[in-house]
Design a protein around this motif. Sequence first.
Motif, PDB file in Angstrom:
ATOM      1  N   THR A 239       0.816  -1.212   0.000  1.00 37.49           N
ATOM      2  CA  THR A 239       0.000   0.000   0.000  1.00 37.49           C
ATOM      3  C   THR A 239       0.849   1.262   0.000  1.00 37.49           C
ATOM      4  OG1 THR A 239      -0.231  -0.089   2.410  1.00 37.49           O
ATOM      5  CG2 THR A 239      -2.002  -1.058   1.098  1.00 37.49           C
ATOM      6  N   ASP A 240       2.055   1.196   0.546  1.00 35.43           N
ATOM      7  CA  ASP A 240       2.931   2.373   0.536  1.00 35.43           C
ATOM      8  C   ASP A 240       3.311   2.784  -0.876  1.00 35.43           C
ATOM      9  OD1 ASP A 240       2.807   2.408   3.255  1.00 35.43           O
ATOM     10  OD2 ASP A 240       4.772   1.492   3.573  1.00 35.43           O
TER      11      ASP A 240
ATOM     12  N   ALA B 182      -2.445   7.600  -3.492  1.00 34.20           N
ATOM     13  CA  ALA B 182      -3.383   7.871  -2.403  1.00 34.20           C
ATOM     14  C   ALA B 182      -4.821   7.593  -2.822  1.00 34.20           C
ATOM     15  CB  ALA B 182      -3.234   9.308  -1.928  1.00 34.20           C
ATOM     16  N   MET B 183      -5.158   7.904  -4.056  1.00 36.17           N
ATOM     17  CA  MET B 183      -6.505   7.674  -4.546  1.00 36.17           C
ATOM     18  C   MET B 183      -6.865   6.189  -4.469  1.00 36.17           C
ATOM     19  SD  MET B 183      -7.975   8.073  -8.377  1.00 36.17           S
ATOM     20  CE  MET B 183      -7.099   6.614  -8.882  1.00 36.17           C
ATOM     21  N   VAL B 184      -5.946   5.325  -4.853  1.00 37.20           N
ATOM     22  CA  VAL B 184      -6.192   3.887  -4.831  1.00 37.20           C
ATOM     23  C   VAL B 184      -6.311   3.399  -3.391  1.00 37.20           C
ATOM     24  CG1 VAL B 184      -5.238   1.629  -5.442  1.00 37.20           C
ATOM     25  CG2 VAL B 184      -5.097   3.520  -7.064  1.00 37.20           C
ATOM     26  N   ARG B 185      -5.448   3.885  -2.503  1.00 36.52           N
ATOM     27  CA  ARG B 185      -5.536   3.491  -1.085  1.00 36.52           C
ATOM     28  C   ARG B 185      -6.883   3.876  -0.498  1.00 36.52           C
ATOM     29  NH1 ARG B 185      -0.070   5.479  -0.637  1.00 36.52           N
ATOM     30  NH2 ARG B 185      -0.924   7.389   0.220  1.00 36.52           N
TER      31      ARG B 185
ATOM     32  N   VAL C 235      -0.825   0.744 -13.256  1.00 34.66           N
ATOM     33  CA  VAL C 235      -1.483  -0.566 -13.187  1.00 34.66           C
ATOM     34  C   VAL C 235      -2.458  -0.598 -12.015  1.00 34.66           C
ATOM     35  CG1 VAL C 235      -1.078  -2.997 -12.601  1.00 34.66           C
ATOM     36  CG2 VAL C 235       0.252  -1.911 -14.400  1.00 34.66           C
ATOM     37  N   SER C 236      -2.063  -0.061 -10.871  1.00 26.66           N
ATOM     38  CA  SER C 236      -2.952  -0.086  -9.704  1.00 26.66           C
ATOM     39  C   SER C 236      -4.217   0.724  -9.973  1.00 26.66           C
ATOM     40  CB  SER C 236      -2.236   0.428  -8.462  1.00 26.66           C
ATOM     41  OG  SER C 236      -1.980   1.815  -8.543  1.00 26.66           O
TER      42      SER C 236
END
Length: 172
Positions: A72-73, A77-80, A160-161
Amino acid sequence: MKKNINEFAFELRNKYPNTYNDLEDDELVKLWLKKFPGDKSKIIDLEDHLQQVTEPIFDLNDNVLYIPNSITDRLPAMVRNELKKLHPSKQEEFLEEYKRRKKSVFVGYMCWLIFGWQYAYIRKWGVQILYWFTGGGFLIWAFIDLFRIPKLVSNYNKDVSIEVMRNLKSIS
């Protein structure tokens, strides 16, 4: 053998290093028991400390990530933030697809060293063809890429994320 809360949390941290370091022992065990309620039998003082965890209900308002911090690091931020809103099973789907599609810096260096294919590896075919036609920018570009490959791969993995998250949200 049954363990107390602290021993069980220590065991989880050893099993998944650098993943749950930001949680207190009680919080970690509560989170774990929400995901794996069958592990209640491994803890001695469960009733004393964790009375709130009685059934495997996943509250979507928890905003808890079930994905290791080491991954996650590296995510935008949007994906987290979007991952926190997802059910744990959807988070696992994201993680599996992300791991399948992400690229490795080591392989990027191998492609650069052996074939000069570092841009093809991250699917930038136009740049790859230009790289070949200029002979690696008369080898100057090739030398500069020695230092750029980690950032190129990191940017690719972030893209990709975002794509995996977009696909996951469009399916559900």
